[in-house]
Enzyme design. Structure first.
Site, mmCIF file in Angstrom:
data_model
loop_
_atom_site.group_PDB
_atom_site.id
_atom_site.type_symbol
_atom_site.label_atom_id
_atom_site.label_comp_id
_atom_site.label_asym_id
_atom_site.label_seq_id
_atom_site.Cartn_x
_atom_site.Cartn_y
_atom_site.Cartn_z
ATOM 1 C CG ASN A 8 -1.712 1.225 1.437
ATOM 2 O OD1 ASN A 8 -1.810 2.049 0.520
ATOM 3 N ND2 ASN A 8 -2.296 1.388 2.619
ATOM 4 C CD1 TRP A 9 3.727 1.087 -2.908
ATOM 5 C CD2 TRP A 9 3.639 2.274 -4.811
ATOM 6 N NE1 TRP A 9 4.473 0.427 -3.851
ATOM 7 C CE2 TRP A 9 4.439 1.134 -5.027
ATOM 8 C CE3 TRP A 9 3.435 3.162 -5.873
ATOM 9 C CZ2 TRP A 9 5.054 0.867 -6.265
ATOM 10 C CZ3 TRP A 9 4.041 2.896 -7.102
ATOM 11 C CH2 TRP A 9 4.840 1.768 -7.282
ATOM 12 C CE LYS A 10 -0.281 3.339 4.830
ATOM 13 N NZ LYS A 10 -0.283 3.524 6.261
ATOM 14 C CG HIS A 95 -6.073 1.734 5.128
ATOM 15 N ND1 HIS A 95 -5.676 2.775 5.934
ATOM 16 C CD2 HIS A 95 -5.022 0.879 5.072
ATOM 17 C CE1 HIS A 95 -4.433 2.560 6.339
ATOM 18 N NE2 HIS A 95 -4.021 1.413 5.829
ATOM 19 C CD GLU A 97 -3.115 5.665 6.740
ATOM 20 O OE1 GLU A 97 -3.042 5.640 5.500
ATOM 21 O OE2 GLU A 97 -2.159 5.370 7.495
ATOM 22 C CD GLU A 165 -3.637 -2.398 7.686
ATOM 23 O OE1 GLU A 165 -2.444 -2.403 7.372
ATOM 24 O OE2 GLU A 165 -4.434 -1.546 7.269
ATOM 25 C CB SER A 210 4.769 -0.968 12.367
ATOM 26 O OG SER A 210 4.216 0.308 12.593
ATOM 27 N N GLY A 231 2.721 -0.802 4.470
ATOM 28 C CA GLY A 231 2.637 0.609 4.100
ATOM 29 C C GLY A 231 4.013 1.188 3.816
#
Ligand code: PGA
Length: 250
Positions: A8-10, A95, A97, A165, A210, A231
Site C-alpha cells: 500500500n504505497w499510500k 483502511h 486512514e 490492522e 509497521s 505501508g
C-alpha cells in the site's frame, strides 16, 4: 500456498517518474521472491500508467480506495468500476486512514459487494483504535467483520482477504506481537465460522501495521496469517526488496 504481500504505497511517491522507478525496483524484487504473491496499490492517479507499462506476470495491481457507485456526481472520487478498467484487480476497502476520514461500515459493505461483482479481490481492513483491559476491541472487530461482509454469500469467502490492522500499530514504531496476532486470527476465523460455517475458513487473513524486514518473518511464522499488508516499507524499493527477501526465506 504462496504468501500474499500487498504494497500500500499510500500517497507516495510524488511523481509518475518516481512511481515508475519504484515499480521497477519492486518488479525486480518480486521476480526473485518465488513463494510470494505481490500486489501493488499505487495512488489512483498513477494506476493506469503503471499497469500499462508493466511487463511481467508476477505483480497484480490494486486501488487503495474507491467509490461503490460506478459513475455520477461524486467530485474527487474514483469508482471501483473505473479502477477496474484502469487495471486494478484488487481493492483495499475500509483502511483505517479512510475510516478516519469518515468512511462508515455501510460504505465498506457496499464497496466489498461491488468489488466482488466486478471480480476484484476485496481486501477488507478491520482493526480497533485502542485496546482496553476487558477485551472490548473484540466486539468491535466482530462488528466490522459482520458489517463489511453483510452482502457476501458463503460461496464468495474464498475470494475475500481480511486485513487485520490494529490502528495503534499503523505508522507506529513497532508491529503487534505475533502471538497476539495469532490470537486475533483465531478470533477472526471463529467469527467467520459462526457466520458462515466451514466456508468461512476460506478467507485469507493478513496482518498490517509497521511491518518491515525485521518483523515480517516472525509474523508469518507465528502470527497465523497468510500474508502482510505493508505501508511505509513498500514505498521504498530497497526496503521492500529486503522485506520480500525476508518473506521468501521465512
Ligand atoms: P505501515 O502501514 O506499514 O506504514 O504501518 C500499514 C497500513 O496502513 O496498511
Amino acid at each position: 500456498m504462496k504468501t500474499l504481500v500487498i504494497a500500500n504505497w499510500k500517497m507516495n511517491p510524488q511523481t509518475l517518474a518516481e512511481a515508475k522507478k519504484l515499480l521497477e525496483g519492486t518488479k525486480k524484487a518480486a521476480d526473485k521472491a518465488k513463494g510470494v504473491t505481490v500486489v501493488i496499490a499505487p495512488p489512483a492517479i498513477f494506476l493506469h500508467e503503471l499497469r500499462a507499462s508493466y511487463r511481467g506476470k508476477k505483480i497484480s495491481f490494486g486501488i487503495q480506495n474507491a467509490h461503490a457507485e460506478s459513475a455520477g456526481s461524486y467530485t474527487g472520487e474514483t469508482s471501483l468500476t473505473q479502477a477496474h478498467a484502469a487495471g486494478a484487480s484488487w481493492a483495499i476497502i475500509g483502511h483505517a486512514e479512510r475510516r478516519a476520514m469518515g468512511e462508515t461500515d455501510l460504505d465498506v459493505r457496499k464497496k466489498v459487494a461491488v468489488a466482488l461483482a466486478l471480480k476484484m479481490t476485496p481486501v477488507l481492513c478491520i482493526g480497533e483504535k485502542t485496546r482496553g483491559p476487558s477485551g472490548e476491541h473484540l466486539a468491535l472487530v466482530k462488528e466490522q467483520l459482520k458489517a463489511g461482509l453483510a452482502d457476501v454469500p458463503a460461496a464468495k469467502l474464498s475470494k475475500i482477504v481480511i486485513a487485520y490492522e490494529p490502528v495503534w500499530a499503523i505508522g507506529a514504531t513497532e508491529a503487534m506481537k505475533p502471538h497476539d496476532m495469532h490470537e486475533m486470527a483465531i478470533f477472526i476465523r471463529k467469527t467467520l465460522f459462526d457466520i458462515y460455517g466451514k466456508p468461512g475458513m476460506a478467507a485469507k487473513i493478513l496482518y498490517g501495521g509497521s511491518i518491515d524486514e525485521t518483523n515480517a518473518p516472525s509474523m508469518l511464522r507465528e502470527g497465523d496469517v497468510q500474508g502482510l499488508l505493508v505501508g511505509r516499507a513498500s514505498a521504498d524499493a530497497a526496503r521492500f526488496t529486503r522485506l520480500l527477501s525476508a518473506v521468501e526465506k521465512a
